[in-house]
Write a protein that holds these residues in place. Structure first.
Motif, PDB file in Angstrom:
ATOM      1  N   ASP A   1      26.672  37.392  53.159  1.00  0.00           N
ATOM      2  CA  ASP A   1      27.870  37.977  53.782  1.00  0.00           C
ATOM      3  C   ASP A   1      29.135  37.402  53.142  1.00  0.00           C
ATOM      4  N   PRO A   2      29.574  37.964  52.007  1.00  0.00           N
ATOM      5  CA  PRO A   2      30.804  37.453  51.395  1.00  0.00           C
ATOM      6  C   PRO A   2      32.065  37.884  52.137  1.00  0.00           C
ATOM      7  N   VAL A   3      31.969  38.937  52.954  1.00  0.00           N
ATOM      8  CA  VAL A   3      33.154  39.431  53.677  1.00  0.00           C
ATOM      9  C   VAL A   3      33.534  38.470  54.798  1.00  0.00           C
ATOM     10  N   GLY A   4      32.561  38.115  55.644  1.00  0.00           N
ATOM     11  CA  GLY A   4      32.843  37.197  56.732  1.00  0.00           C
ATOM     12  C   GLY A   4      32.615  35.748  56.368  1.00  0.00           C
ATOM     13  N   GLY A   5      32.151  35.497  55.138  1.00  0.00           N
ATOM     14  CA  GLY A   5      31.876  34.136  54.715  1.00  0.00           C
ATOM     15  C   GLY A   5      32.678  33.768  53.486  1.00  0.00           C
ATOM     16  N   ALA A   6      32.007  33.139  52.519  1.00  0.00           N
ATOM     17  CA  ALA A   6      32.663  32.662  51.307  1.00  0.00           C
ATOM     18  C   ALA A   6      32.196  33.475  50.108  1.00  0.00           C
ATOM     19  N   ALA A   7      33.060  33.555  49.102  1.00  0.00           N
ATOM     20  CA  ALA A   7      32.714  34.183  47.831  1.00  0.00           C
ATOM     21  C   ALA A   7      32.066  33.120  46.959  1.00  0.00           C
ATOM     22  N   VAL A   8      30.800  33.307  46.623  1.00  0.00           N
ATOM     23  CA  VAL A   8      30.009  32.283  45.952  1.00  0.00           C
ATOM     24  C   VAL A   8      29.680  32.721  44.532  1.00  0.00           C
ATOM     25  N   ASN A   9      29.818  31.783  43.597  1.00  0.00           N
ATOM     26  CA  ASN A   9      29.423  31.998  42.207  1.00  0.00           C
ATOM     27  C   ASN A   9      28.659  30.764  41.742  1.00  0.00           C
ATOM     28  N   TRP A  10      28.103  30.798  40.520  1.00  0.00           N
ATOM     29  CA  TRP A  10      27.339  29.671  40.046  1.00  0.00           C
ATOM     30  C   TRP A  10      27.506  29.506  38.538  1.00  0.00           C
ATOM     31  N   ASP A  11      27.315  28.272  38.085  1.00  0.00           N
ATOM     32  CA  ASP A  11      27.397  27.946  36.663  1.00  0.00           C
ATOM     33  C   ASP A  11      26.013  28.143  36.056  1.00  0.00           C
ATOM     34  N   ILE A  12      25.612  29.413  35.965  1.00  0.00           N
ATOM     35  CA  ILE A  12      24.241  29.726  35.606  1.00  0.00           C
ATOM     36  C   ILE A  12      23.979  29.546  34.123  1.00  0.00           C
ATOM     37  N   GLU A  13      24.974  29.773  33.273  1.00  0.00           N
ATOM     38  CA  GLU A  13      24.735  29.687  31.836  1.00  0.00           C
ATOM     39  C   GLU A  13      24.343  28.266  31.431  1.00  0.00           C
ATOM     40  N   HIS A  14      25.100  27.292  31.904  1.00  0.00           N
ATOM     41  CA  HIS A  14      24.777  25.907  31.559  1.00  0.00           C
ATOM     42  C   HIS A  14      23.468  25.478  32.206  1.00  0.00           C
ATOM     43  N   ALA A  15      23.242  25.896  33.446  1.00  0.00           N
ATOM     44  CA  ALA A  15      22.006  25.514  34.142  1.00  0.00           C
ATOM     45  C   ALA A  15      20.781  26.120  33.476  1.00  0.00           C
ATOM     46  N   ALA A  16      20.873  27.373  33.042  1.00  0.00           N
ATOM     47  CA  ALA A  16      19.728  28.016  32.394  1.00  0.00           C
ATOM     48  C   ALA A  16      19.387  27.331  31.082  1.00  0.00           C
ATOM     49  N   ASN A  17      20.421  26.965  30.308  1.00  0.00           N
ATOM     50  CA  ASN A  17      20.169  26.287  29.040  1.00  0.00           C
ATOM     51  C   ASN A  17      19.591  24.886  29.248  1.00  0.00           C
ATOM     52  N   ALA A  18      20.043  24.211  30.296  1.00  0.00           N
ATOM     53  CA  ALA A  18      19.617  22.827  30.521  1.00  0.00           C
ATOM     54  C   ALA A  18      18.251  22.738  31.187  1.00  0.00           C
ATOM     55  N   PHE A  19      17.949  23.635  32.117  1.00  0.00           N
ATOM     56  CA  PHE A  19      16.753  23.482  32.943  1.00  0.00           C
ATOM     57  C   PHE A  19      15.661  24.514  32.666  1.00  0.00           C
ATOM     58  N   VAL A  20      16.030  25.698  32.215  1.00  0.00           N
ATOM     59  CA  VAL A  20      15.038  26.757  32.034  1.00  0.00           C
ATOM     60  C   VAL A  20      14.578  26.856  30.586  1.00  0.00           C
ATOM     61  N   ARG A  21      15.506  26.758  29.647  1.00  0.00           N
ATOM     62  CA  ARG A  21      15.149  26.957  28.246  1.00  0.00           C
ATOM     63  C   ARG A  21      14.062  25.993  27.761  1.00  0.00           C
ATOM     64  N   PRO A  22      14.108  24.694  28.102  1.00  0.00           N
ATOM     65  CA  PRO A  22      13.012  23.817  27.634  1.00  0.00           C
ATOM     66  C   PRO A  22      11.635  24.277  28.092  1.00  0.00           C
ATOM     67  N   PHE A  23      11.538  24.746  29.322  1.00  0.00           N
ATOM     68  CA  PHE A  23      10.253  25.236  29.816  1.00  0.00           C
ATOM     69  C   PHE A  23       9.843  26.514  29.091  1.00  0.00           C
ATOM     70  N   VAL A  24      10.803  27.417  28.871  1.00  0.00           N
ATOM     71  CA  VAL A  24      10.505  28.670  28.168  1.00  0.00           C
ATOM     72  C   VAL A  24      10.028  28.394  26.751  1.00  0.00           C
ATOM     73  N   ASP A  25      10.677  27.460  26.072  1.00  0.00           N
ATOM     74  CA  ASP A  25      10.282  27.128  24.701  1.00  0.00           C
ATOM     75  C   ASP A  25       8.904  26.489  24.656  1.00  0.00           C
ATOM     76  N   THR A  26       8.596  25.642  25.629  1.00  0.00           N
ATOM     77  CA  THR A  26       7.289  24.989  25.661  1.00  0.00           C
ATOM     78  C   THR A  26       6.172  25.987  25.925  1.00  0.00           C
ATOM     79  N   LEU A  27       6.464  26.989  26.749  1.00  0.00           N
ATOM     80  CA  LEU A  27       5.448  27.969  27.129  1.00  0.00           C
ATOM     81  C   LEU A  27       5.311  29.104  26.113  1.00  0.00           C
TER      82      LEU A  27
END
Length: 381
Positions: A208-234
């Protein structure tokens, strides 16, 4: 002549009337007889020809094949210990005792498969499933190095009396773990069927962004740091095509969270119905590869904090759960002082704990045990 004709017609009319009364009575008798015949013959015939046939089972013959006797599956451990004396019979006896103690009771409908340990004093085991090599050596501290080819390098600092107990405990843990995984059925149902490529989508979902808060995330840095190593290993096993998206309005979930003292909570029986795939726009970018969805769900402010509480009234440590053969959902509660209309960005450091959960869920969904190292070897102290 007219008078004679009238008299003849009157006579015939009386005869016709008399015959009609008799025929009606006969018709009634025929109808009653037909109804009785239908009830007496037709009803049993209908019941016999339309009922479901159930054959008698040969219970006595089937009981002969009932799994009363346990199917024994032996695991052979070959011990290579050139510099020390090892009592193989004592180790086998202690290991089997530990295995039996860890075994849970069988359910009535469960096939009884009993794993056992066989200890052999030999330099190396044959390269076949169910055979392991334990290479023992004396060291300052006890530790185990596992290789990828069923070889364990065991460093033992204990005396000869306790040495056998250490080896027996290691053997028992390996065998009991294999037996437990064989009997565990939920993990097998959760994993997707193997495919050379999977479409993995990470989604930030704001209820509910209308009655709550507008939420975003730093997904690009997180994906490179946490997901890419696993993807490369697999990559030698399967290709993971990773995509991300933000859905700013998820709408209320299909199940309403229950009120709690300091927020709301979900119970285990509510979790399978929590994912609202028809309402959430989770369309895959690849129409051919199997899709795996990971949702970072931000509840409405009036529902926060939203927790997962099990039947024993314990709060989930991860606040996340896996949907079998679909993906995983982690619930992200915003800081308590977040106001309606505020803009919140979930940083890469904050995303680390959620992506640690997602990676563990991803391993389970693609059929990789969480305790299986993806590197050639690992050390356990």
């Amino acid at each position: 002549m007219p008078a004679l004709g009238d008299r003849i017609r009157a006579l015939l009319g009386r005869r016709s009337e008399a015959k009609t009364i008799i025929s009606v009575q006969n018709d009634r008798r025929v109808v009653l007889a037909s109804i009785l015949l239908l009830l007496l013959l037709g009803l049993p015939l209908w019941w016999t020809t339309t009922r479901v046939y159930r054959a008698e089972l040969p219970v006595a013959e089937i009981a002969v094949f009932a799994p009363d006797q346990e199917l024994t599956v032996p695991f052979s451990f070959y011990i290579d210990a050139p510099s020390m004396t090892v009592a193989t019979e004592a180790i086998e006896h202690m290991a089997q005792k530990l295995i039996d103690e860890q075994r849970t009771a069988y359910t009535p409908d469960e096939w009884r498969v009993r794993y056992t340990a066989r200890i052999r004093h030999k330099a190396a085991a044959p390269d076949v499933p169910g055979h392991y090599t334990l290479r023992l050596r004396e060291a300052a501290r006890t530790a185990v190095d596992f290789d990828a080819d069923r070889v364990a390098h065991v460093s033992i600092s204990e005396s000869a009396t306790k040495r056998d107990a250490v080896v027996a405990k290691l053997v028992a843990d390996i065998v009991a773990k294999e037996e437990h995984e064989l009997r565990e059925k939920s993990g097998a149902r959760r994993a997707l069927k193997y495919a050379p490529e999977y479409s993995v989508a990470f989604t930030l979902l704001n209820e509910d962004p209308v009655g709550g808060a507008a939420v975003n995330w730093d997904i690009e840095h997180a994906a490179n740091a946490f997901v890419r190593p696993f993807v490369d290993t697999l990559r030698p096993l399967a290709k993971l095509a990773v995509s991300t998206q933000v859905l700013h309005h998820a709408g209320p979930p299909p199940v309403k969270p229950l009120a709690h003292e300091n927020g709301t909570y979900l119970t285990p029986d509510m979790l399978p119905h929590f994912a609202n795939s028809p309402w959430w726009n989770l369309a895959s970018t690849d129409p051919i590869a199997p899709s795996i969805n990971f949702i970072l769900y931000v509840p409405a402010l009036q529902s926060q904090p939203l927790r997962i509480i099990d039947d024993a009234k314990r709060t989930s440590a991860t606040n996340a759960f896996v949907v079998s053969q679909w993906g995983g959902i982690a619930i992200a509660n915003l800081p308590a002082d977040t106001k309606a209309g505020a803009s919140v960005v979930i940083s890469s450091d904050e995303l680390q704990k959620y992506f640690g959960i997602f990676i563990a869920q991803l391993r389970e969904l693609v059929g990789i045990r969480n305790d299986t190292p993806l590197q050639p070897s690992t050390r356990v102290t």
